[in-house]
Design an enzyme around this catalytic site. Structure first.
Site, short mmCIF file in Angstrom:
data_model
loop_
_atom_site.label_atom_id
_atom_site.label_comp_id
_atom_site.label_asym_id
_atom_site.label_seq_id
_atom_site.Cartn_x
_atom_site.Cartn_y
_atom_site.Cartn_z
N LYS A 74 -11.68 -5.34 -6.03
CA LYS A 74 -12.54 -4.15 -5.98
C LYS A 74 -11.83 -2.92 -6.51
O LYS A 74 -12.47 -1.97 -6.97
CB LYS A 74 -13.00 -3.88 -4.54
CG LYS A 74 -13.99 -4.86 -3.98
CD LYS A 74 -14.61 -4.36 -2.69
CE LYS A 74 -13.62 -4.33 -1.55
NZ LYS A 74 -14.23 -3.89 -0.29
N LYS A 128 0.83 -1.21 0.00
CA LYS A 128 0.00 0.00 0.00
C LYS A 128 0.86 1.26 0.00
O LYS A 128 0.51 2.27 -0.60
CB LYS A 128 -0.94 0.00 1.20
CG LYS A 128 -2.09 -0.99 1.06
CD LYS A 128 -3.19 -0.72 2.07
CE LYS A 128 -4.40 -1.60 1.80
NZ LYS A 128 -5.52 -1.30 2.73
N LYS A 187 -6.20 -12.20 -8.61
CA LYS A 187 -7.55 -12.29 -8.07
C LYS A 187 -8.41 -11.12 -8.55
O LYS A 187 -7.91 -10.02 -8.76
CB LYS A 187 -7.51 -12.28 -6.54
CG LYS A 187 -7.09 -13.59 -5.90
CD LYS A 187 -7.03 -13.49 -4.40
CE LYS A 187 -8.40 -13.25 -3.79
NZ LYS A 187 -8.36 -13.21 -2.31
#
Length: 334
Positions: free
Chosen positions: A200, A115, A197
Site C-alpha cells: 500500500k 519504521k 510484496k
C-alpha cells in the site's frame, strides 16, 4: 471461544488504499470464515497514529476501508467490522499489557527498526510500543486464531508471550492465540519489483493494482509490469516477474499454473499481460459497483459502524473487566 465458536481477529490500517495483494492474499479468504468463526475485523486507526496523519484524510480512508470490507463480501451481520478507536478497551488493555512487556522484547521487533529507519524524524513511543497495542487487539477478543503474514509473525509471538506471562501470574485470563492456518492466499508481488510484496505504501503508482482502479488503469499497469527478456510464459524461480503474473491469473481465474502455461503457450508477454489485466478488471468490477452503492447509503454504513462498535465493545469489555479484577483495580459502579 465466544458463543460456541472459536474467535478470530484481524485488522488493516486505515492508511493507503487496499490493493490486489490485500484482496487475494487475505480479504477474499476472510469471506469464507464467517460461519466457522466469531470474526472481528478492525479498521485499526489507532495504529495509524505512529505516523503523522491528516485528520480529514484519516477519517475518509477509515470509512472507505470499512465500506470496502463490506463491498468485498464481509457480511456485517455475521462479522464484527468496526473502528478500533470506537472501542476504548483497546487503549485500556494496551496500558495494562505494557506493564507486563519487557523493553528487550520490544527492542527486538524488526518492524520497529524498519519504521524507525523510514521515519527518522518521528521515532515516537507509539512506534516502539505498537506491538503491545496489537497484543491488546488480539487478546481482547479471546482470539483463538489470527491470520498473519510472514511480516506479522513476530507480533503474534510477542502477544502469546505477554498472554502466557499474564496468565502465569493471575491464572487463566487470556486465550493463547494461534496463527490461522487455512487455505493459503495468493502471495502477490510488486509489478515493478517482483522480489518484493505488493504494498500500500509503494511510492511507484505502477507497482500496485488498487481495488478501485478503473479497467484502463489496471491494464496500463499490467502492460508496464516488469518481466524478463525471453518472452516465454513459464512458471519458474528464475522468472519472478512472469511467475507473479501467472500467480495473479490463476488466483483470479481459478485455473492451474499448468493450464495457464498451456493456454498461453503460443502467446507473447504483451498478450498475456493484457489477458491478466482484463481478468483482474472483471473480477474487481462487482466489488467496485457494490462499493459505489454503499457509499451512497450513508445511513446504512452509519448503522453498521454504530452496531458493530457496540458488539465489539461488549466482548472487549468482558475481557477488560476480568483483567481489572485480577490486577486489583476497584470495581466500577454501574
Amino acid at each position: 471461544m465466544l458463543d460456541g465458536k472459536k474467535s478470530l481477529f484481524s485488522g488493516m490500517q486505515a492508511t493507503g488504499t487496499l490493493h490486489l495483494g490485500n484482496y487475494l492474499g487475505a480479504l477474499k479468504n476472510w469471506v469464507t470464515l464467517e460461519d466457522e468463526y466469531q470474526c472481528f475485523y478492525s479498521v485499526v486507526d489507532m495504529h495509524s497514529m505512529t505516523i503523522r496523519q491528516n485528520p480529514a484524510e484519516l477519517r475518509r480512508k477509515a470509512r472507505a476501508l470499512l465500506t470496502l470490507y463490506i463491498a468485498a463480501g464481509l457480511n456485517p451481520e455475521k462479522n464484527c467490522i468496526y473502528y478500533q478507536s470506537h472501542v476504548p478497551a483497546h487503549a485500556e488493555l494496551s496500558w495494562v499489557l505494557s506493564c507486563f512487556t519487557y523493553m528487550g522484547e520490544l527492542n527486538r521487533m524488526t518492524q520497529y527498526k524498519d519504521k524507525a529507519a523510514k521515519h527518522a524524524d518521528n521515532i515516537n513511543a507509539g512506534l516502539f510500543t505498537y506491538p503491545v497495542l496489537m497484543a491488546a487487539d488480539i487478546l481482547l477478543f479471546q482470539s483463538d486464531v489470527v491470520p498473519v503474514g510472514s511480516d506479522q509473525k513476530q507480533h503474534l509471538e510477542i502477544a502469546r508471550d505477554i498472554a502466557e506471562r499474564f496468565n502465569g501470574i493471575y491464572g487463566d485470563v487470556f486465550t493463547i492465540p494461534e496463527p490461522y492456518i487455512g487455505k493459503a492466499g495468493a502471495r502477490i508481488m510488486s509489478l515493478q519489483d517482483p522480489t518484493k510484496k505488493m504494498s500500500k505504501s509503494d511510492e511507484n503508482p505502477n507497482a500496485s493494482i488498487y481495488l478501485m482502479d478503473d479497467p484502463d488503469t489496471i491494464i496500463r499497469k499490467f502492460k508496464r509490469a516488469i518481466t524478463d527478456s525471453d518472452n516465454e510464459i513459464r512458471y519458474s524461480e528464475d522468472k519472478p516477474g512472469i511467475s507473479n503474473l501467472i500467480d495473479i491469473y490463476t488466483a483470479v481465474t481459478g485455473k492451474t499454473i499448468e493450464e495457464t502455461e498451456k493456454e498461453f503457450a503460443s502467446a507473447g508477454y504483451g498478450d498475456f499481460k493484457i489477458a491478466v489485466g482484463e481478468a483482474v478488471a472483471n473480477m474487481l468490477k462487482p466489488i467496485q459497483d457494490r462499493y459505489q452503492e454503499l457509499t451512497q447509503d450513508k445511513a446504512y454504513i452509519d448503522k453498521v459502524i454504530k452496531e458493530n462498535a457496540e458488539k465489539a465493545g461488549y466482548y472487549a469489555n468482558k475481557t477488560l473487566r476480568k483483567v481489572h479484577k485480577k490486577i486489583g483495580f476497584p470495581e466500577r459502579i454501574r
